[in-house]
Design a protein around this motif. Structure first.
Motif, PDB file in Angstrom:
ATOM      1  N   MET A 152     -80.545  65.327  29.059  1.00 17.13           N
ATOM      2  CA  MET A 152     -79.708  64.141  29.265  1.00 17.13           C
ATOM      3  C   MET A 152     -80.403  63.201  30.265  1.00 17.13           C
ATOM      4  N   ARG A 153     -80.530  61.946  29.899  1.00 18.15           N
ATOM      5  CA  ARG A 153     -81.265  60.998  30.721  1.00 18.15           C
ATOM      6  C   ARG A 153     -80.461  60.550  31.935  1.00 18.15           C
ATOM      7  N   THR A 154     -81.109  60.582  33.101  1.00 18.79           N
ATOM      8  CA  THR A 154     -80.493  60.110  34.339  1.00 18.79           C
ATOM      9  C   THR A 154     -81.406  59.079  34.982  1.00 18.79           C
ATOM     10  N   VAL A 155     -80.809  57.973  35.430  1.00 22.68           N
ATOM     11  CA  VAL A 155     -81.565  56.929  36.111  1.00 22.68           C
ATOM     12  C   VAL A 155     -81.032  56.816  37.537  1.00 22.68           C
ATOM     13  N   THR A 156     -81.931  56.903  38.515  1.00 15.91           N
ATOM     14  CA  THR A 156     -81.554  56.760  39.923  1.00 15.91           C
ATOM     15  C   THR A 156     -82.543  55.826  40.599  1.00 15.91           C
ATOM     16  N   ARG A 157     -82.045  54.769  41.183  1.00 18.28           N
ATOM     17  CA  ARG A 157     -82.893  53.803  41.868  1.00 18.28           C
ATOM     18  C   ARG A 157     -82.243  53.419  43.203  1.00 18.28           C
ATOM     19  N   GLU A 168     -83.380  49.367  34.080  1.00 21.58           N
ATOM     20  CA  GLU A 168     -83.194  50.448  33.100  1.00 21.58           C
ATOM     21  C   GLU A 168     -81.718  50.676  32.784  1.00 21.58           C
ATOM     22  N   ILE A 169     -80.856  50.511  33.792  1.00 23.08           N
ATOM     23  CA  ILE A 169     -79.420  50.678  33.573  1.00 23.08           C
ATOM     24  C   ILE A 169     -78.843  49.456  32.874  1.00 23.08           C
ATOM     25  N   ALA A 170     -79.279  48.268  33.298  1.00 20.84           N
ATOM     26  CA  ALA A 170     -78.762  47.037  32.701  1.00 20.84           C
ATOM     27  C   ALA A 170     -79.083  46.957  31.209  1.00 20.84           C
ATOM     28  N   GLU A 171     -80.264  47.438  30.804  1.00 18.45           N
ATOM     29  CA  GLU A 171     -80.655  47.392  29.396  1.00 18.45           C
ATOM     30  C   GLU A 171     -79.696  48.186  28.526  1.00 18.45           C
ATOM     31  N   VAL A 172     -79.184  49.299  29.069  1.00 21.71           N
ATOM     32  CA  VAL A 172     -78.283  50.160  28.304  1.00 21.71           C
ATOM     33  C   VAL A 172     -76.854  49.628  28.328  1.00 21.71           C
ATOM     34  N   LEU A 173     -76.399  49.145  29.490  1.00 20.83           N
ATOM     35  CA  LEU A 173     -74.997  48.759  29.660  1.00 20.83           C
ATOM     36  C   LEU A 173     -74.728  47.290  29.365  1.00 20.83           C
ATOM     37  N   HIS A 174     -75.788  46.528  29.092  1.00 18.05           N
ATOM     38  CA  HIS A 174     -75.599  45.110  28.788  1.00 18.05           C
ATOM     39  C   HIS A 174     -74.658  44.948  27.603  1.00 18.05           C
ATOM     40  N   GLY A 175     -73.648  44.102  27.780  1.00 16.71           N
ATOM     41  CA  GLY A 175     -72.667  43.872  26.735  1.00 16.71           C
ATOM     42  C   GLY A 175     -71.406  44.681  26.928  1.00 16.71           C
ATOM     43  N   GLN A 176     -71.449  45.691  27.779  1.00 14.59           N
ATOM     44  CA  GLN A 176     -70.262  46.488  28.076  1.00 14.59           C
ATOM     45  C   GLN A 176     -69.469  45.807  29.176  1.00 14.59           C
ATOM     46  N   ASP A 177     -68.213  45.526  28.939  1.00 10.68           N
ATOM     47  CA  ASP A 177     -67.394  44.825  29.923  1.00 10.68           C
ATOM     48  C   ASP A 177     -65.954  45.330  29.850  1.00 10.68           C
ATOM     49  N   PRO A 178     -65.419  45.858  30.934  1.00  8.01           N
ATOM     50  CA  PRO A 178     -66.064  45.996  32.244  1.00  8.01           C
ATOM     51  C   PRO A 178     -66.935  47.257  32.316  1.00  8.01           C
ATOM     52  N   VAL A 179     -67.680  47.354  33.425  1.00  8.10           N
ATOM     53  CA  VAL A 179     -68.466  48.545  33.722  1.00  8.10           C
ATOM     54  C   VAL A 179     -67.801  49.255  34.893  1.00  8.10           C
ATOM     55  N   THR A 180     -67.516  50.532  34.725  1.00  4.25           N
ATOM     56  CA  THR A 180     -66.901  51.294  35.814  1.00  4.25           C
ATOM     57  C   THR A 180     -67.962  51.626  36.864  1.00  4.25           C
ATOM     58  N   VAL A 181     -67.714  51.189  38.088  1.00  5.65           N
ATOM     59  CA  VAL A 181     -68.629  51.440  39.200  1.00  5.65           C
ATOM     60  C   VAL A 181     -67.883  52.221  40.278  1.00  5.65           C
ATOM     61  N   PHE A 199     -79.490  50.203  52.430  1.00  2.69           N
ATOM     62  CA  PHE A 199     -79.921  50.785  51.167  1.00  2.69           C
ATOM     63  C   PHE A 199     -78.712  51.320  50.407  1.00  2.69           C
ATOM     64  N   VAL A 200     -78.758  51.162  49.094  1.00  2.00           N
ATOM     65  CA  VAL A 200     -77.743  51.740  48.209  1.00  2.00           C
ATOM     66  C   VAL A 200     -78.470  52.436  47.061  1.00  2.00           C
ATOM     67  N   THR A 201     -78.112  53.683  46.797  1.00  2.00           N
ATOM     68  CA  THR A 201     -78.672  54.408  45.658  1.00  2.00           C
ATOM     69  C   THR A 201     -77.768  54.191  44.454  1.00  2.00           C
ATOM     70  N   VAL A 202     -78.347  53.684  43.369  1.00  2.00           N
ATOM     71  CA  VAL A 202     -77.606  53.401  42.135  1.00  2.00           C
ATOM     72  C   VAL A 202     -77.975  54.467  41.113  1.00  2.00           C
ATOM     73  N   SER A 203     -76.969  55.195  40.601  1.00  2.00           N
ATOM     74  CA  SER A 203     -77.222  56.297  39.653  1.00  2.00           C
ATOM     75  C   SER A 203     -76.369  56.120  38.404  1.00  2.00           C
ATOM     76  N   TRP A 204     -76.981  56.464  37.274  1.00  2.00           N
ATOM     77  CA  TRP A 204     -76.253  56.461  35.998  1.00  2.00           C
ATOM     78  C   TRP A 204     -76.814  57.566  35.132  1.00  2.00           C
ATOM     79  N   GLU A 205     -75.926  58.275  34.471  1.00  2.00           N
ATOM     80  CA  GLU A 205     -76.318  59.382  33.603  1.00  2.00           C
ATOM     81  C   GLU A 205     -75.820  59.118  32.195  1.00  2.00           C
TER      82      GLU A 205
END
Length: 289
Positions: free
Chosen positions: A1-6, A25-38, A81-87
């Motif tokens: 399962m792909r995980t992105v952490t920046r 990398e996260i924006a490319e996948v979630l682009h068009g999804q509205d809203p995005v749960t953060v 600093f903020v760590t942004v993670s998406w799986e």
């Protein structure tokens, strides 16, 4: 399962927009999804754990992508600093701040989480004043080092700060610089400037000699989390007791500053018995806020 952490850095523009940089990398996948749960995972002042969920919007900005709709806690500052993670397969993007082992107070602002000193210096927006305009020029346009200190050619201030035009402007600029030196925000040094405009201290052979203004952040231990203070204190006129401030590598305090430090020690106004190499003393003075 792909995980992105920046890891990204917050700027004042992010805080004002209730936003946070979205890694490409996260924006490319979630682009068009509205809203995005953060989901924001944070410890207020480094102690109290909070977990907040936001229905955010992913929007494209000049520098890339950004999540908006995030209500940042009051202790979140520019430069943190903020760590942004998406799986993949999960609905939420997770934002995490990280508590620092040594909470610091930088020029009167408490930082309980890890931060980038260079961004704290660059992303400075003072209240309107001549001295604030000069300090902003030094911090934003100067040569900034990893520890957040900055160096700027004094001769370039008239052109870059918007002050110094005509006899009255030159008078106001001179007063602003002298006030910043008197209050300990900056130190004047004899250095040099390369053809590219890059300032150096000590002076480099072959470069144009120049007076430089050196800014170093005033670092103190942060206030304990349970203590409060009046934010207006630094904005109104008040007396500031003597304090120690960093100098650039190789610089030493003047005889006048050393004498003032020794007088402060004799009068029991200082806890330290001696100045460490590379530091100077700024005596008690009146600050205009």
């Amino acid at each position: 399962m792909r995980t992105v952490t920046r890891r990204v850095t917050l700027w004042q523009a992010d805080l004002e927009a209730s936003g946070c940089t979205a890694p490409e990398e996260i924006a490319e996948v979630l682009h068009g999804q509205d809203p995005v749960t953060v989901v924001l995972e944070h410890r207020v002042k480094g102690t109290t754990a909070v977990r907040e969920v936001f229905e955010a919007t992913l929007e494209q900005v000049e520098a890339g992508w950004r999540f908006t709709g995030i209500a940042w806690p009051a202790d979140v500052r520019t430069g943190m600093f903020v760590t942004v993670s998406w799986e993949a397969g999960r609905d939420a993007v997770v934002l995490r701040t990280k508590v620092t082992e040594d909470p610091m107070r930088i020029d009167g602002v408490n930082y309980y989480h890890e931060y980038d000193p260079t961004v704290v210096t660059r992303d400075y927006d003072p209240r309107p004043s001549n001295r604030g305009q000069v300090l902003k020029t030094i911090r934003k346009l100067g040569r900034v080092f990893e520890d957040g200190s900055a160096m700027f050619p004094e001769e370039s201030l008239a052109k870059q700060s918007g002050l110094g035009r005509g006899q009255k402007g030159a008078f106001l600029l001179k007063n602003a610089v002298e006030q910043l030196i008197r209050e300990g925000y900056v130190t004047r040094l004899a250095g040099s400037v390369a053809g590219s405009g890059l300032p150096s201290y000590p002076a480099v052979d072959g470069e144009e000699p120049a007076d430089l203004l050196f800014y170093a952040p005033l670092l103190e231990p942060a206030l304990p989390p349970n203590e409060t203070e009046s934010e207006a204190h630094d904005r109104r006129e008040h007396w500031v007791k003597g304090f120690i401030r960093k100098l650039p590598p190789g610089a030493q305090p003047s005889e006048k500053q050393l004498s003032a430090f020794h007088r402060a020690v004799e009068n029991e106004q200082m806890d330290e018995d001696a100045l460490e190499p590379g530091y100077t003393y700024v005596k008690k003075h009146h600050r205009h806020g």
